[in-house]
Design a protein around this motif. Structure first.
Motif, PDB file in Angstrom:
ATOM      1  N   VAL A  93       4.563  -3.795  -5.819  1.00  0.00           N
ATOM      2  CA  VAL A  93       3.174  -3.861  -5.368  1.00  0.00           C
ATOM      3  C   VAL A  93       3.146  -3.395  -3.921  1.00  0.00           C
ATOM      4  CG1 VAL A  93       1.197  -5.345  -4.908  1.00  0.00           C
ATOM      5  CG2 VAL A  93       2.566  -5.718  -6.949  1.00  0.00           C
ATOM      6  N   ILE A  94       2.353  -2.350  -3.665  1.00  0.00           N
ATOM      7  CA  ILE A  94       2.221  -1.774  -2.326  1.00  0.00           C
ATOM      8  C   ILE A  94       0.850  -2.144  -1.787  1.00  0.00           C
ATOM      9  CG2 ILE A  94       2.186   0.347  -0.976  1.00  0.00           C
ATOM     10  CD1 ILE A  94       3.915   1.621  -3.177  1.00  0.00           C
ATOM     11  N   ARG A  95       0.824  -2.710  -0.580  1.00  0.00           N
ATOM     12  CA  ARG A  95      -0.440  -3.086   0.057  1.00  0.00           C
ATOM     13  C   ARG A  95      -0.883  -1.982   1.003  1.00  0.00           C
ATOM     14  NH1 ARG A  95       0.381  -7.816   3.784  1.00  0.00           N
ATOM     15  NH2 ARG A  95       0.855  -6.163   5.258  1.00  0.00           N
ATOM     16  N   CYS A  96      -2.201  -1.746   1.073  1.00  0.00           N
ATOM     17  CA  CYS A  96      -2.757  -0.789   2.019  1.00  0.00           C
ATOM     18  C   CYS A  96      -4.149  -1.262   2.438  1.00  0.00           C
ATOM     19  CB  CYS A  96      -2.815   0.619   1.429  1.00  0.00           C
ATOM     20  SG  CYS A  96      -3.984   0.812   0.071  1.00  0.00           S
ATOM     21  N   SER A  97      -4.708  -0.636   3.443  1.00  0.00           N
ATOM     22  CA  SER A  97      -6.065  -0.964   3.875  1.00  0.00           C
ATOM     23  C   SER A  97      -7.066  -0.411   2.872  1.00  0.00           C
ATOM     24  CB  SER A  97      -6.349  -0.362   5.248  1.00  0.00           C
ATOM     25  OG  SER A  97      -5.511  -0.932   6.208  1.00  0.00           O
ATOM     26  N   VAL A 112      -0.526   8.540  13.156  1.00  0.00           N
ATOM     27  CA  VAL A 112      -1.816   7.857  13.274  1.00  0.00           C
ATOM     28  C   VAL A 112      -2.355   7.487  11.893  1.00  0.00           C
ATOM     29  CG1 VAL A 112      -4.203   8.095  14.040  1.00  0.00           C
ATOM     30  CG2 VAL A 112      -2.357   8.999  15.442  1.00  0.00           C
ATOM     31  N   GLY A 113      -2.283   8.404  10.946  1.00  0.00           N
ATOM     32  CA  GLY A 113      -2.761   8.129   9.592  1.00  0.00           C
ATOM     33  C   GLY A 113      -1.968   7.038   8.905  1.00  0.00           C
ATOM     34  N   SER A 114      -0.636   7.081   9.064  1.00  0.00           N
ATOM     35  CA  SER A 114       0.179   6.050   8.429  1.00  0.00           C
ATOM     36  C   SER A 114      -0.028   4.694   9.090  1.00  0.00           C
ATOM     37  CB  SER A 114       1.660   6.434   8.444  1.00  0.00           C
ATOM     38  OG  SER A 114       2.155   6.475   9.760  1.00  0.00           O
ATOM     39  N   ALA A 115      -0.333   4.675  10.380  1.00  0.00           N
ATOM     40  CA  ALA A 115      -0.626   3.409  11.056  1.00  0.00           C
ATOM     41  C   ALA A 115      -1.951   2.823  10.579  1.00  0.00           C
ATOM     42  CB  ALA A 115      -0.650   3.601  12.564  1.00  0.00           C
ATOM     43  N   GLN A 116      -2.928   3.670  10.295  1.00  0.00           N
ATOM     44  CA  GLN A 116      -4.222   3.186   9.808  1.00  0.00           C
ATOM     45  C   GLN A 116      -4.147   2.677   8.375  1.00  0.00           C
ATOM     46  OE1 GLN A 116      -6.698   6.602  10.434  1.00  0.00           O
ATOM     47  NE2 GLN A 116      -7.280   5.943  12.493  1.00  0.00           N
ATOM     48  N   MET A 117      -3.188   3.160   7.601  1.00  0.00           N
ATOM     49  CA  MET A 117      -3.037   2.714   6.217  1.00  0.00           C
ATOM     50  C   MET A 117      -2.517   1.288   6.125  1.00  0.00           C
ATOM     51  SD  MET A 117      -1.371   5.807   4.112  1.00  0.00           S
ATOM     52  CE  MET A 117      -1.803   7.464   4.486  1.00  0.00           C
ATOM     53  N   HIS A 118      -1.710   0.847   7.081  1.00  0.00           N
ATOM     54  CA  HIS A 118      -1.082  -0.480   7.070  1.00  0.00           C
ATOM     55  C   HIS A 118      -0.297  -0.694   5.772  1.00  0.00           C
ATOM     56  CE1 HIS A 118      -3.063  -1.823  10.703  1.00  0.00           C
ATOM     57  NE2 HIS A 118      -4.192  -1.332  10.233  1.00  0.00           N
ATOM     58  N   ILE A 119       0.570   0.237   5.444  1.00  0.00           N
ATOM     59  CA  ILE A 119       1.349   0.161   4.203  1.00  0.00           C
ATOM     60  C   ILE A 119       2.410  -0.933   4.305  1.00  0.00           C
ATOM     61  CG2 ILE A 119       3.026   1.397   2.773  1.00  0.00           C
ATOM     62  CD1 ILE A 119       1.499   3.931   3.329  1.00  0.00           C
ATOM     63  N   ALA A 120       2.554  -1.686   3.216  1.00  0.00           N
ATOM     64  CA  ALA A 120       3.618  -2.685   3.107  1.00  0.00           C
ATOM     65  C   ALA A 120       3.947  -2.868   1.631  1.00  0.00           C
ATOM     66  CB  ALA A 120       3.184  -4.012   3.715  1.00  0.00           C
ATOM     67  N   VAL A 121       5.193  -3.141   1.334  1.00  0.00           N
ATOM     68  CA  VAL A 121       5.587  -3.482  -0.030  1.00  0.00           C
ATOM     69  C   VAL A 121       5.696  -5.003  -0.068  1.00  0.00           C
ATOM     70  CG1 VAL A 121       7.354  -3.246  -1.808  1.00  0.00           C
ATOM     71  CG2 VAL A 121       6.791  -1.306  -0.344  1.00  0.00           C
ATOM     72  N   VAL A 122       4.786  -5.646  -0.804  1.00  0.00           N
ATOM     73  CA  VAL A 122       4.712  -7.106  -0.777  1.00  0.00           C
ATOM     74  C   VAL A 122       5.450  -7.770  -1.934  1.00  0.00           C
ATOM     75  CG1 VAL A 122       2.561  -7.152   0.511  1.00  0.00           C
ATOM     76  CG2 VAL A 122       2.484  -7.076  -1.965  1.00  0.00           C
ATOM     77  N   TRP A 123       5.794  -7.021  -2.967  1.00  0.00           N
ATOM     78  CA  TRP A 123       6.479  -7.606  -4.119  1.00  0.00           C
ATOM     79  C   TRP A 123       7.174  -6.491  -4.877  1.00  0.00           C
ATOM     80  CZ3 TRP A 123       5.667  -6.787  -9.416  1.00  0.00           C
ATOM     81  CH2 TRP A 123       6.277  -7.712 -10.272  1.00  0.00           C
ATOM     82  N   SER A 124       8.369  -6.781  -5.362  1.00  0.00           N
ATOM     83  CA  SER A 124       9.057  -5.845  -6.260  1.00  0.00           C
ATOM     84  C   SER A 124       9.960  -6.651  -7.170  1.00  0.00           C
ATOM     85  CB  SER A 124       9.862  -4.805  -5.484  1.00  0.00           C
ATOM     86  OG  SER A 124      10.954  -5.391  -4.840  1.00  0.00           O
ATOM     87  N   GLU A 125       9.918  -6.296  -8.431  1.00  0.00           N
ATOM     88  CA  GLU A 125      10.749  -6.959  -9.425  1.00  0.00           C
ATOM     89  C   GLU A 125      10.937  -5.999 -10.589  1.00  0.00           C
ATOM     90  OE1 GLU A 125       9.984 -10.611 -12.352  1.00  0.00           O
ATOM     91  OE2 GLU A 125       9.999 -11.173 -10.233  1.00  0.00           O
TER      92      GLU A 125
END
Length: 149
Positions: A65-69, A47-60
């Protein structure tokens, strides 16, 4: 279907993370995502990880760059800090900056590669570091530049 106006969209934050590890080439973005998401599920449950909405949007290179709520920045930083293995190698995630945009997060990446002799520096009175160029632009010195003999 029309996109939501900005006032109705979910607010997000972007974490710039420096990845240091013992691997020959950087792992793909998908592997970074799985490592951080698994750490979030272990620390805060599904439930906690679903509320965070984690995504890795860029890596080089060694940055990602990690996206979260918004409001979950500290928990996401903790999830990244917990990751110790990535693709079978030891790894350390260090959070460099938190920003409201991907562009703002990428601006915190500091380049330390210079031409030879482009920034001669010296140490003054044991405390301050000056550049011999004398301009007022922002410059980053390495330890070798500071302790030149």
């Amino acid at each position: 279907m029309r996109p939501l106006p900005p006032t109705l969209r979910e607010n997000r934050r972007y974490l710039l993370v420096k990845i240091t590890g013992e691997f020959s080439e950087m792992p793909p973005q998908k592997e970074i995502y799985h490592a951080v998401h698994d750490a979030a599920a272990e620390l805060f449950g599904d439930v906690g990880s679903a509320q965070m909405h984690i995504a890795v949007v860029w890596s080089e290179g060694e940055h990602a760059v990690i996206r979260c709520s918004r409001g979950w920045e500290q928990q996401t930083i903790a999830c990244a800090a917990v990751v110790t293995r990535l693709c079978g190698s030891s790894v350390v995630f260090r959070t460099v900056a938190v920003s409201g945009t991907v562009h703002g997060a990428k601006n915190h990446i500091k380049s330390t590669t210079w031409d030879s002799g482009s920034l001669p520096g010296y140490q003054c009175s044991g405390k301050k570091v000056d550049s011999l160029k004398g301009n007022n632009t922002q410059q980053y010195l390495t330890r070798d530049d500071i302790f030149k003999e």
